[in-house]
Write an enzyme that holds these catalytic residues in place. Structure first.
Site, PDB file in Angstrom:
ATOM      1  CB  ILE A 157      15.302  -7.353 -17.442  1.00 40.81           C
ATOM      2  CG1 ILE A 157      15.538  -6.163 -18.388  1.00 40.81           C
ATOM      3  CG2 ILE A 157      16.400  -7.421 -16.406  1.00 40.81           C
ATOM      4  CD1 ILE A 157      14.285  -5.579 -18.957  1.00 40.81           C
ATOM      5  CG  ASP A 210      -0.690  -8.264   6.755  1.00 35.95           C
ATOM      6  OD1 ASP A 210      -1.678  -7.915   6.093  1.00 35.95           O
ATOM      7  OD2 ASP A 210       0.478  -7.977   6.431  1.00 35.95           O
ATOM      8  CB  CYS A 229      -0.899   0.029   1.234  1.00 32.29           C
ATOM      9  SG  CYS A 229      -1.868  -1.475   1.494  1.00 32.29           S
TER      10      CYS A 229
END
Length: 656
Positions: A289, A100, A2
């Site tokens: 990559i 959590d 977040c």
């Protein structure tokens, strides 16, 4: 994963607080595109944008405890939340969600700041206690998740990213000249400094308590090498490390969404992939990559490991034009000067992950720091060996083996090697011996700063200050342990996990997880004798012993290849980019660098062989100039039509 924001004692109305929170969160909506939430009361306001990974249906934030007196805004994952939940239930706690976030809140309610010692994860969170009018802010042990703050007129403003702070009406935008100089020397500002004046970073392994305008910062964990040493055989050590890493991977596979892995083709990511396949034998998605320039490309190794483990493998290629094309975006997300272009390919890689609808990847970061994988560790040992016979013609020749990708060293004579590597060769007792040469080169970059800034800095010497700070702490450490401590505390936290890690991954709403940075793994590795990590010029000895029968021999035996990306040619070919950011007008506008010296640098880059030092100078100057324009001289206000309001499908606002 977040993004969080918040502020205290603003004196704003509830409507004004909501407006400011919305502006702050709008800057980082890529960190949490799934949900958003606000908590507002007269003395504290906080907000969250959520990338839902655990408990997708609930767990919306900010979230409160049972009686509504404590509220949390949380960014991160605590992997042992299931075990902690059971522990708390036995102590009488009751839960409304399976996430959590709620566990962390109840852990704090039960144990206070001591709860941090029981959390296994990567996190940054704030908890407001309505009863005591106290704000508690904490960050994980290694600083995997970012957290910044600014104190203004007894107010505290904080956020996951610095750009959010600038949306608060009390926070201004200025360059921190100390942070700029430190970035050019160390590749990142020395924590708690940042590139921006007055903006501080909460150090890894620390928490802050704010109450009535007063802030105090406290450590709760420190990476160190002073504890009891492991006394078993290398095979016993391999068995214990394997168990710890397997447990770490098992915990980091906990998610209610699909988890993938990065696969570079090197030892660390191959170990991570092997352990994931053992813990969860089902189909694993891996991503890598590659580069059009063969000097940087590891595609053959990546494909070999992917075939060995039968993964569902996808890759993307990066070319020179991509470096210039995506540089400004990478700098915007890093919020710090860059001395390498490596974050750009990592940003492209995370974009590929997100295009495949995956939010979480496991990576091998931390293995080099914990187990002695970097060339700078070998360089330290060789320079120490050479220092015993400084007139030797043969000992400096060992250094040629370390940097085959530096053309100037491939055919260098002992005299040239002495000029390049002989700096303060005899200072073997210095706590910064391993990094003296690298930082001398950085100090040469700092000489490009403008006369005005040099005068403002008034002789500020961050290298000397750091050496003094580390002297007492590293007493009794070996040369390798001193070097490892510096790499993990400065380079890993300040650059690798930030500019090249969290910031470019979260730009595409992808969360990275790092099994080698489980604190149990780190503490065990710190207890190992040096020769289990670096034996002669053989790096990560223990890891190779541990995996000798579980990986292709080509991976086990291949020499360490530093992850690098193209620099000078990719940028010099983009005339529009150079004109915008390092023209005489742009240099005068920022006032950061000496225009005459920058002109000489560009002339040199266009006329002669380009050294690693020249590459770093170019990207360091260019990225600093980009930062200044993006955040100071031409700061773009948020379009009011784009504010996070009713267009977010899952939004909650709590006003008390």
């Amino acid at each position: 994963m977040c993004g969080i924001v918040g502020f205290t004692d603003s004196g704003l109305s509830a409507k004004q607080q909501e407006y400011v929170l919305n502006k702050m969160l709008t800057r980082i909506n890529y960190r949490g595109p799934d949900e958003t939430g606000l908590y507002i009361q007269p003395d504290c306001a906080m907000g969250n944008v959520r990338l839902s990974i655990v408990d997708l249906s609930s767990g919306q934030q900010p979230l409160c405890n049972q009686d509504g007196t404590m509220w949390i805004a949380y960014n991160g994952e605590v992997y042992n939340h299931i075990e902690l939940r059971e522990q708390l239930i036995k102590r009488g706690h009751r839960f409304r969600t399976s996430c959590d976030t709620e566990v962390v809140l109840h852990m704090f309610e039960e144990y206070g700041p001591d709860c941090l010692n029981q959390l296994n994860g990567q996190f940054a969170f704030s908890i407001w206690n309505e009863k005591t009018q106290t704000l508690f802010i904490a960050r994980d042990r290694f600083g995997i998740r970012p957290l910044f703050y600014r104190q203004v007129n007894n107010q505290l403003v904080y956020a996951s990213e610095i750009k959010c702070l600038f949306e608060h009406p009390q926070v201004d935008k200025r360059v921190n000249y100390c942070g700029l100089k430190e970035s050019l020397i160390f590749w990142a500002p020395l924590c708690p400094n940042t590139f921006f004046d007055g903006v501080k970073e909460l150090p890894p392994g620390h928490y802050m308590i704010y109450n009535k305008g007063q802030c105090t910062v406290h450590p709760y964990w420190k990476h160190q090498y002073a504890g009891k040493k492991f006394a078993g055989t290398i095979h016993e050590a391999a068995e214990e490390l394997y168990g710890l890493l397997k447990s770490s991977v098992d915990l980091r596979l906990r998610a209610d969404v699909q988890v993938a892995a990065y696969l570079s083709g090197g030892l660390d990511s191959s170990v991570t992939t092997a352990l994931v396949k053992e813990v969860q034998p089902n189909v694993l998605n891996t991503f890598s990559i590659g580069f059009d320039e063969l000097a940087f490309d590891e595609s053959d190794y990546q494909n070999e490991v992917a075939a060995f483990f039968n993964t569902n493998h996808k890759s993307i290629s990066c070319n020179n034009s991509d470096i210039a094309k995506w540089l400004t975006k990478a700098v915007y997300h890093a919020e710090a000067p860059l001395l390498r272009t490596s974050p750009i390919p990592m940003m492209l890689l995370s974009s590929l992950v997100r295009e495949n609808n995956i939010k979480v990847v496991l990576t091998g970061e931390g293995a080099d720091e914990m187990l002695g994988g970097y060339n700078i560790f070998k360089e330290t040992i060789i320079r120490n060996f050479w220092a015993r016979q400084p007139q030797s013609k043969y000992r400096p020749l060992l250094l040629k083996k370390l940097y085959p990708y530096i053309p100037q060293l491939a055919t260098a004579s002992p005299m040239v090697l002495k000029m390049f590597f002989g700096y303060q060769l005899d200072q073997t007792n210095s706590p910064i011996y391993s990094h003296m040469l690298r930082w001398r080169n950085g100090q040469q970059l700092a000489s490009l700063l403008s006369e005005g800034i040099s005068n403002e800095l008034n002789g500020y010497d961050p290298v000397a200050n750091l050496a003094e700070e580390l002297a007492g702490e590293t007493s009794g450490y070996s040369l390798l342990e001193k070097a490892q401590l510096i790499e993990s505390r400065l380079f890993m936290s300040g650059y690798l996990l930030s500019s090249q890690g969290d910031r470019v991954a979260m730009a595409n709403s992808v969360e990275g997880r790092y099994p080698f940075l489980d604190h149990r793994v780190a503490e065990f590795c710190a207890s190992l004798p040096d020769h289990y990590k670096l034996n002669g010029l053989n790096e990560k000895v223990l890891l190779k012993v541990m995996m000798k029968d579980q990986l292709p021999q080509s991976v086990i035996k291949r020499p360490k290849q530093a992850y690098r990306a193209p620099v000078a040619q990719s940028l010099l070919n983009d005339k529009a980019l150079l004109d915008e950011f390092v023209s005489p007008y742009a240099l005068k506008d920022s006032g950061l660098f000496n225009p005459r010296k920058i002109e000489a640098l560009l002339t040199k880059l266009n006329r002669s062989n380009i050294s690693e030092q020249d590459n770093m100078a170019l990207i360091g100057v260019l990225s600093s100039q980009i930062l200044h324009k993006q955040f100071i001289s031409a700061y773009q206000e948020i379009d009011e039509r784009n504010l996070l309001k009713g267009d977010i499908k899952n939004k909650q606002i709590v006003i008390r």
